[in-house]
Design a protein around this motif. Structure first.
Motif, PDB file in Angstrom:
ATOM      1  N   PRO A  52       0.904  -1.169  -0.002  1.00  0.00           N
ATOM      2  CA  PRO A  52       0.006  -0.044  -0.242  1.00  0.00           C
ATOM      3  C   PRO A  52       0.814   1.268   0.017  1.00  0.00           C
ATOM      4  O   PRO A  52       1.739   1.635   0.882  1.00  0.00           O
ATOM      5  N   LYS A  53       0.837   1.905  -0.907  1.00  0.00           N
ATOM      6  CA  LYS A  53       1.661   3.160  -1.354  1.00  0.00           C
ATOM      7  C   LYS A  53       3.066   3.079  -0.722  1.00  0.00           C
ATOM      8  O   LYS A  53       3.453   3.907   0.222  1.00  0.00           O
ATOM      9  N   GLY A  54       3.693   2.158  -1.259  1.00  0.00           N
ATOM     10  CA  GLY A  54       4.989   1.631  -0.839  1.00  0.00           C
ATOM     11  C   GLY A  54       6.005   2.745  -0.846  1.00  0.00           C
ATOM     12  O   GLY A  54       5.947   3.414  -2.145  1.00  0.00           O
ATOM     13  N   ILE A  73      -0.759  -0.742  -4.183  1.00  0.00           N
ATOM     14  CA  ILE A  73      -2.260  -0.899  -4.077  1.00  0.00           C
ATOM     15  C   ILE A  73      -2.712   0.432  -3.794  1.00  0.00           C
ATOM     16  O   ILE A  73      -3.307   0.839  -2.924  1.00  0.00           O
ATOM     17  N   ALA A  74      -2.558   1.318  -4.728  1.00  0.00           N
ATOM     18  CA  ALA A  74      -3.110   2.785  -4.738  1.00  0.00           C
ATOM     19  C   ALA A  74      -3.078   3.427  -6.170  1.00  0.00           C
ATOM     20  O   ALA A  74      -2.156   2.935  -6.938  1.00  0.00           O
ATOM     21  N   VAL A  75      -3.607   4.252  -6.434  1.00  0.00           N
ATOM     22  CA  VAL A  75      -3.407   4.995  -7.710  1.00  0.00           C
ATOM     23  C   VAL A  75      -2.218   5.976  -7.745  1.00  0.00           C
ATOM     24  O   VAL A  75      -1.391   6.037  -8.659  1.00  0.00           O
ATOM     25  N   GLY A  76      -2.086   6.607  -6.494  1.00  0.00           N
ATOM     26  CA  GLY A  76      -0.761   7.537  -6.445  1.00  0.00           C
ATOM     27  C   GLY A  76       0.645   6.594  -6.077  1.00  0.00           C
ATOM     28  O   GLY A  76       0.713   5.864  -5.538  1.00  0.00           O
ATOM     29  N   TYR A  77       1.590   6.856  -6.793  1.00  0.00           N
ATOM     30  CA  TYR A  77       2.757   6.437  -6.695  1.00  0.00           C
ATOM     31  C   TYR A  77       3.849   7.298  -6.410  1.00  0.00           C
ATOM     32  O   TYR A  77       5.125   7.185  -6.873  1.00  0.00           O
ATOM     33  N   VAL A  98     -10.409   2.433 -10.655  1.00  0.00           N
ATOM     34  CA  VAL A  98     -11.532   1.881  -9.975  1.00  0.00           C
ATOM     35  C   VAL A  98     -11.734   2.639  -8.693  1.00  0.00           C
ATOM     36  O   VAL A  98     -12.882   2.413  -7.866  1.00  0.00           O
ATOM     37  N   LEU A  99     -10.931   3.485  -8.296  1.00  0.00           N
ATOM     38  CA  LEU A  99     -11.211   4.440  -6.901  1.00  0.00           C
ATOM     39  C   LEU A  99     -11.829   5.716  -7.530  1.00  0.00           C
ATOM     40  O   LEU A  99     -12.168   6.423  -6.519  1.00  0.00           O
ATOM     41  N   ASP A 100     -11.932   5.993  -8.812  1.00  0.00           N
ATOM     42  CA  ASP A 100     -12.227   7.496  -9.216  1.00  0.00           C
ATOM     43  C   ASP A 100     -13.594   7.863  -8.795  1.00  0.00           C
ATOM     44  O   ASP A 100     -13.973   8.969  -8.020  1.00  0.00           O
ATOM     45  N   SER A 237      -6.023  15.109  -2.713  1.00  0.00           N
ATOM     46  CA  SER A 237      -5.033  14.580  -3.319  1.00  0.00           C
ATOM     47  C   SER A 237      -3.996  14.055  -2.757  1.00  0.00           C
ATOM     48  O   SER A 237      -3.839  12.800  -2.218  1.00  0.00           O
ATOM     49  N   ARG A 238      -2.819  15.015  -2.479  1.00  0.00           N
ATOM     50  CA  ARG A 238      -1.867  14.526  -1.781  1.00  0.00           C
ATOM     51  C   ARG A 238      -1.484  15.988  -1.109  1.00  0.00           C
ATOM     52  O   ARG A 238      -1.387  17.127  -1.420  1.00  0.00           O
ATOM     53  N   GLY A 239      -1.118  15.842   0.362  1.00  0.00           N
ATOM     54  CA  GLY A 239      -1.127  16.822   1.390  1.00  0.00           C
ATOM     55  C   GLY A 239       0.172  17.686   0.973  1.00  0.00           C
ATOM     56  O   GLY A 239      -0.064  18.826   0.948  1.00  0.00           O
ATOM     57  N   PRO A 285      -8.682  11.371   7.853  1.00  0.00           N
ATOM     58  CA  PRO A 285      -7.886  10.381   7.852  1.00  0.00           C
ATOM     59  C   PRO A 285      -7.309   9.627   6.432  1.00  0.00           C
ATOM     60  O   PRO A 285      -7.064   8.412   6.413  1.00  0.00           O
ATOM     61  N   HIS A 286      -7.315  10.643   5.234  1.00  0.00           N
ATOM     62  CA  HIS A 286      -6.964  10.070   4.065  1.00  0.00           C
ATOM     63  C   HIS A 286      -7.900   8.897   3.683  1.00  0.00           C
ATOM     64  O   HIS A 286      -7.086   7.586   3.547  1.00  0.00           O
ATOM     65  N   ILE A 287      -9.064   9.159   3.467  1.00  0.00           N
ATOM     66  CA  ILE A 287     -10.177   7.875   3.297  1.00  0.00           C
ATOM     67  C   ILE A 287     -10.693   7.886   1.828  1.00  0.00           C
ATOM     68  O   ILE A 287     -11.788   7.311   1.653  1.00  0.00           O
ATOM     69  N   GLY A 288      -9.909   8.684   1.198  1.00  0.00           N
ATOM     70  CA  GLY A 288     -10.803   8.904  -0.356  1.00  0.00           C
ATOM     71  C   GLY A 288     -11.218   7.465  -1.057  1.00  0.00           C
ATOM     72  O   GLY A 288     -12.344   7.624  -1.489  1.00  0.00           O
ATOM     73  N   SER A 289     -10.411   6.529  -1.055  1.00  0.00           N
ATOM     74  CA  SER A 289     -10.700   5.193  -1.584  1.00  0.00           C
ATOM     75  C   SER A 289     -11.460   4.630  -0.724  1.00  0.00           C
ATOM     76  O   SER A 289     -11.641   3.225  -1.078  1.00  0.00           O
ATOM     77  N   CYS A 290     -11.676   4.724   0.648  1.00  0.00           N
ATOM     78  CA  CYS A 290     -11.871   3.673   1.661  1.00  0.00           C
ATOM     79  C   CYS A 290     -13.424   3.259   1.712  1.00  0.00           C
ATOM     80  O   CYS A 290     -13.922   3.346   2.671  1.00  0.00           O
ATOM     81  N   THR A 294     -14.765  -0.574  -3.277  1.00  0.00           N
ATOM     82  CA  THR A 294     -13.391   0.100  -3.919  1.00  0.00           C
ATOM     83  C   THR A 294     -12.044  -0.552  -3.376  1.00  0.00           C
ATOM     84  O   THR A 294     -11.236  -0.965  -4.181  1.00  0.00           O
ATOM     85  N   ARG A 295     -12.193  -0.651  -2.254  1.00  0.00           N
ATOM     86  CA  ARG A 295     -10.642  -1.197  -1.656  1.00  0.00           C
ATOM     87  C   ARG A 295     -10.596  -2.876  -2.171  1.00  0.00           C
ATOM     88  O   ARG A 295      -9.485  -3.206  -2.391  1.00  0.00           O
ATOM     89  N   PHE A 296     -11.672  -3.354  -2.328  1.00  0.00           N
ATOM     90  CA  PHE A 296     -11.600  -4.746  -3.112  1.00  0.00           C
ATOM     91  C   PHE A 296     -11.050  -4.625  -4.467  1.00  0.00           C
ATOM     92  O   PHE A 296     -10.333  -5.512  -4.779  1.00  0.00           O
ATOM     93  N   ASP A 297     -11.689  -3.830  -5.121  1.00  0.00           N
ATOM     94  CA  ASP A 297     -11.206  -3.997  -6.515  1.00  0.00           C
ATOM     95  C   ASP A 297     -10.003  -3.159  -6.785  1.00  0.00           C
ATOM     96  O   ASP A 297      -9.112  -3.824  -7.567  1.00  0.00           O
ATOM     97  N   MET A 298      -9.334  -2.466  -5.650  1.00  0.00           N
ATOM     98  CA  MET A 298      -8.114  -1.971  -5.934  1.00  0.00           C
ATOM     99  C   MET A 298      -7.111  -3.030  -5.470  1.00  0.00           C
ATOM    100  O   MET A 298      -6.073  -3.327  -6.322  1.00  0.00           O
ATOM    101  N   ALA A 299      -7.380  -4.060  -4.504  1.00  0.00           N
ATOM    102  CA  ALA A 299      -6.743  -5.102  -4.422  1.00  0.00           C
ATOM    103  C   ALA A 299      -6.713  -6.121  -5.443  1.00  0.00           C
ATOM    104  O   ALA A 299      -5.531  -6.677  -5.649  1.00  0.00           O
TER     105      ALA A 299
HETATM  106  C1  DGY Z   1      -4.455   6.564  -3.776  1.00  0.00           C
HETATM  107  O1  DGY Z   1      -4.973   5.554  -4.305  1.00  0.00           O
HETATM  108  O2  DGY Z   1      -3.330   6.996  -4.214  1.00  0.00           O
HETATM  109  C2  DGY Z   1      -5.176   7.119  -2.742  1.00  0.00           C
HETATM  110  O3  DGY Z   1      -4.799   8.012  -2.035  1.00  0.00           O
HETATM  111  C3  DGY Z   1      -5.605   6.002  -1.878  1.00  0.00           C
HETATM  112  O4  DGY Z   1      -6.063   6.124  -0.521  1.00  0.00           O
END
Ligand code: DGY
Length: 323
Positions: A52-54, A73-77, A98-100, A237-239, A285-290, A294-299
């Motif tokens: 997750p966001k490694g 397991i995130a869109v942001g890398y 999948v999280l849009d 998006s990102r802090g 607490p950074h729950i946009g995709s939560c 959606t978390r299933f689809d991301m995984a």
């Molecule tokens: C992302 O996927 O980058 C989102 O910030 C996830 O929570």
């Protein structure tokens, strides 16, 4: 022999089963993030990792000499050291699309909650303060419908925000982006503006920028000063695309009305962050995709990328810088 992979967080059983069909895998099921010393042990002989966001740094890659693919397991890398990954021929993937909708829903949740002061008045009622009829200006909020929404960074999630704003709330939508989105302009009547014009005209300013060297602190003192004094600022998006010190000053000096924030420069947010004390700021607490789906689809998407990467196929969602 199946390729060895490591999964750095718990994932749904169905996704784990899919990985098990193709890979010899281990998975971290502890509470919270895996400690670094454990992680180094686990990745020593794997060809793939799902994380997750490694933070994929030079150091990380040095501990995983056989690595072929990092499946985020995130869109942001923004945690990927692209040059280091290129140098070692490590593929990096992410989970777009999948999280849009879920993130766009949360953007609207924050727009509505800040402008109509939902969290503040929920407290008011629950604390038993509602003991007279509400005919006073002190309960006024700000209308969302037909107001002007300015989106900075019109990517996939921004497009979903546009649909909601136009079709659901009849808003006037402005955008600023590296490239023009002529199809969206045509379909929804959204209008392109340079950054300053967008800031000056918008009632709601939504930032949806990915974090890169170019976007770090893209929104700072100058941008807040250009906003309307009753503007509401939203960041899902990102802090680090926002200079948080400048945001705090803008709120303290009443240069803007309110803010809805799902992300912070430092996460988890520090307890002494002044934003946590402000009634006109909603903090999440950074729950946009939560959401569960959606978390299933991301995984599952991350698992498909991982399996493809370690079985000699091209993963469907390689990040653009590594294609
Ligand atoms: C992302 O996927 O980058 C989102 O910030 C996830 O929570």
């Amino acid at each position: 022999m199946k390729p060895k992979v490591f999964i750095a967080k718990p994932i749904p059983q169905e996704v784990e089963d899919f990985i098990a069909e193709h890979c010899d895998y281990k998975i971290w099921k502890g509470n919270g993030p895996i400690p670094e010393s454990e992680l180094w042990k686990e990745i020593a002989d794997v060809e793939g990792i799902m994380t997750p966001k490694g933070m994929i740094t030079e150091d990380f890659l040095g501990h995983a000499p056989k690595l072929k693919v990092v499946s985020n397991i995130a869109v942001g890398y923004d945690g990927f050291d692209i040059e280091a990954m290129k140098a070692r021929n490590v593929i990096g993937t992410h989970t777009p699309y999948v999280l849009d909708d879920s993130v766009a829903d949360l953007v609207f949740g924050l727009i509505l909650a800040t402008s109509r002061r939902i969290v503040e008045f929920n407290q008011y009622v629950k604390e038993g303060k509602w003991n007279h009829h509400l005919d006073s200006q002190e309960f006024f909020g700000k209308d969302v419908h037909h107001a002007t929404l300015g989106i900075i960074g019109l990517g996939r999630i921004g497009e979903k925000v546009v649909r909601r704003a136009k079709l659901g709330f009849g808003m006037n939508v402005l955008y600023h982006n590296r490239s023009r989105k002529l199809e969206l302009e045509e379909e929804y009547g959204v209008l392109y503006r340079d950054m300053n014009a967008l800031l000056e005209e918008s009632d709601f300013v939504v930032v949806m920028l990915p974090l890169t060297e170019a976007t770090y602190h893209a929104i700072g003192q100058e941008q807040f000063k250009s906003m309307k004094r009753d503007a509401v600022f939203i960041n899902c998006s990102r802090g680090q695309v926002v200079d948080e010190v400048a945001l705090i000053a803008a709120l303290e000096n009443k240069e803007i009305l309110a803010a809805g924030l799902d992300v912070f420069e430092i996460e988890p947010v520090l307890n002494n962050n002044p934003l946590l004390k402000m009634d006109n700021v909603i903090t999440l607490p950074h729950i946009g995709s939560c959401t569960e789906d959606t978390r299933f689809d991301m995984a599952m998407k991350a698992a498909e990328n991982l399996v493809a990467g370690v079985t000699g196929q091209t993963p469907p969602n390689i990040v653009k810088e590594l294609q």
